[in-house]
Design a protein around this motif. Sequence first.
Motif, PDB file in Angstrom:
ATOM      1  N   ARG A 126       1.119  -1.258  -0.059  1.00 40.16           N
ATOM      2  CA  ARG A 126       0.247   0.110  -0.097  1.00 40.16           C
ATOM      3  C   ARG A 126       0.913   1.399  -0.057  1.00 40.16           C
ATOM      4  O   ARG A 126       0.606   2.229  -0.578  1.00 40.16           O
ATOM      5  N   SER A 127       1.980   1.277   0.587  1.00 40.31           N
ATOM      6  CA  SER A 127       2.692   2.373   0.919  1.00 40.31           C
ATOM      7  C   SER A 127       3.960   2.394  -0.094  1.00 40.31           C
ATOM      8  O   SER A 127       4.946   3.274   0.055  1.00 40.31           O
ATOM      9  N   ALA A 128       4.202   1.279  -0.844  1.00 36.73           N
ATOM     10  CA  ALA A 128       5.316   1.061  -1.493  1.00 36.73           C
ATOM     11  C   ALA A 128       5.923   2.316  -2.575  1.00 36.73           C
ATOM     12  O   ALA A 128       6.966   2.732  -2.522  1.00 36.73           O
ATOM     13  N   TYR A 129       4.711   2.963  -3.227  1.00 40.53           N
ATOM     14  CA  TYR A 129       5.080   4.169  -4.164  1.00 40.53           C
ATOM     15  C   TYR A 129       5.315   5.111  -3.283  1.00 40.53           C
ATOM     16  O   TYR A 129       6.346   6.067  -3.655  1.00 40.53           O
ATOM     17  N   ALA A 130       4.768   5.456  -2.146  1.00 42.83           N
ATOM     18  CA  ALA A 130       5.224   6.533  -1.449  1.00 42.83           C
ATOM     19  C   ALA A 130       6.612   6.506  -0.827  1.00 42.83           C
ATOM     20  O   ALA A 130       7.448   7.429  -0.966  1.00 42.83           O
ATOM     21  N   VAL A 131       6.816   5.244  -0.303  1.00 42.42           N
ATOM     22  CA  VAL A 131       8.160   5.161   0.538  1.00 42.42           C
ATOM     23  C   VAL A 131       9.242   5.155  -0.663  1.00 42.42           C
ATOM     24  O   VAL A 131      10.328   5.558  -0.516  1.00 42.42           O
ATOM     25  N   ALA A 132       9.024   4.306  -1.904  1.00 40.57           N
ATOM     26  CA  ALA A 132      10.072   4.618  -2.800  1.00 40.57           C
ATOM     27  C   ALA A 132      10.278   5.918  -3.202  1.00 40.57           C
ATOM     28  O   ALA A 132      11.393   6.466  -3.541  1.00 40.57           O
ATOM     29  N   ASP A 133       9.131   6.859  -3.468  1.00 39.90           N
ATOM     30  CA  ASP A 133       9.552   8.193  -3.846  1.00 39.90           C
ATOM     31  C   ASP A 133      10.307   9.106  -2.784  1.00 39.90           C
ATOM     32  O   ASP A 133      11.321   9.641  -3.114  1.00 39.90           O
ATOM     33  N   PHE A 134       9.869   8.434  -1.732  1.00 44.79           N
ATOM     34  CA  PHE A 134      10.401   9.433  -0.512  1.00 44.79           C
ATOM     35  C   PHE A 134      12.220   8.963  -0.395  1.00 44.79           C
ATOM     36  O   PHE A 134      12.870   9.925  -0.173  1.00 44.79           O
ATOM     37  N   THR A 135      12.362   7.568  -0.797  1.00 52.28           N
ATOM     38  CA  THR A 135      13.502   7.240  -0.254  1.00 52.28           C
ATOM     39  C   THR A 135      14.638   7.872  -1.522  1.00 52.28           C
ATOM     40  O   THR A 135      15.755   8.051  -1.243  1.00 52.28           O
ATOM     41  N   VAL A 136      14.305   7.819  -2.679  1.00 55.73           N
ATOM     42  CA  VAL A 136      15.123   8.413  -3.825  1.00 55.73           C
ATOM     43  C   VAL A 136      15.106   9.997  -3.388  1.00 55.73           C
ATOM     44  O   VAL A 136      16.288  10.344  -3.686  1.00 55.73           O
ATOM     45  N   GLY A 137      14.190  10.699  -2.991  1.00 60.23           N
ATOM     46  CA  GLY A 137      14.291  11.912  -2.532  1.00 60.23           C
ATOM     47  C   GLY A 137      15.305  12.048  -1.389  1.00 60.23           C
ATOM     48  O   GLY A 137      15.870  13.198  -1.434  1.00 60.23           O
ATOM     49  N   MET A 138      15.402  10.984  -0.459  1.00 58.56           N
ATOM     50  CA  MET A 138      16.262  11.281   0.629  1.00 58.56           C
ATOM     51  C   MET A 138      17.665  11.249   0.093  1.00 58.56           C
ATOM     52  O   MET A 138      18.773  11.787   0.658  1.00 58.56           O
ATOM     53  N   MET A 139      18.069  10.304  -0.971  1.00 55.56           N
ATOM     54  CA  MET A 139      19.311  10.134  -1.610  1.00 55.56           C
ATOM     55  C   MET A 139      19.950  11.490  -2.146  1.00 55.56           C
ATOM     56  O   MET A 139      20.873  11.771  -1.817  1.00 55.56           O
TER      57      MET A 139
END
Length: 346
Positions: A126-139
């Motif tokens: 359910r949150s895979a898209y949101a967390v993936a977006d955020f993770t790349v943003g954090m990088m």
Amino acid sequence: MKNTKILLVSDGGVTSDLMKKMFILDKYGAEVTMIEDKDMYAMGDITDRMLQLEKGGVDAVPTCKPLLNACMDKDIIVVHGSYINKEIINASKNLKVVAVLRDSYENADIEALTKRGIKLINAQWRSAYAVADFTVGMMIAANKNIAHSYKLICEGKWCKKYVNQEYIHDMRTCTVGIIGFGYIGRQVVQRLSGFGSKIIVYDPFMSPWDIAKAGYKPVTFEELLAQSDFVTVHMSLTEETNKFIGEKEFSQMKTTAYFINTSRAGIVDTNALIHVLQRKSIGGAAIDVFDEEPLPSDSPLIKLDNVTLTSHLAGISCDTMLNSVEIVLDDLKKYMHELPMQNIRN
């Protein structure tokens, strides 16, 4: 499947308005009712309870009394932040399926459910898209000093040189190591493909052959740590993954590498992370999850100039809660048609 009694438990995350979408199951012969867990009304209450759960387990949190009072004759219980502990399970004499509207399922006693033969399903991605977006943003934020620059501008400083000045790179030249190749890990990889980054993958619970079959390079844990410019972790917190990354693992990383954690705080030995950042033994870190939340004002992490911190935001999206309802609803439709459910956890 006629006369199936379904109890929906809404809260401040998956609201009553969202949960109402499941009343469509009435068309398949179900009798659907809904209650509200008012102790989990605000998102702060939910995240605080999740942290309490991670530390003490499902029996460490109080039983939802409205749920206890309503569960006795129900065949299916659907929850988001409420807890399916032994008290609820023992009181639910007809229970056949528990559905947790989250990507993890720590708020259900899986051992007790399995012992009773009760199926557990959840909204795994359910949150895979949101967390993936955020993770790349954090990088990108850590590498390009986005948050650091904003903070300094607010302090009246116009900084053009940062602690990582000698190793700020384009993402296309970087190797990204993905630890955990589940729903979120794969979505992170998909997003990074647009940058041209080299991707290497390690998953302790997946065979290298399966990773290679998906089109990515499987490596050992040691190889991933040694080769990566970014190390990002995407695993559930279990007994096997508790303190999975500590002093030894950090010592194997490049001195210019960034460590990213948008997963669970308990996967990392926080003291070890603080020590390597203080010594600048790695290039930096971007952290969204903490052993204690809110992060205490005296945390050593706050004083560091090589870390980007966010307040457990990775999974937050207007779409995440709707995704969770749709994923579980699809499985419950299958159940009502006596078809195999996709997201069974036991």
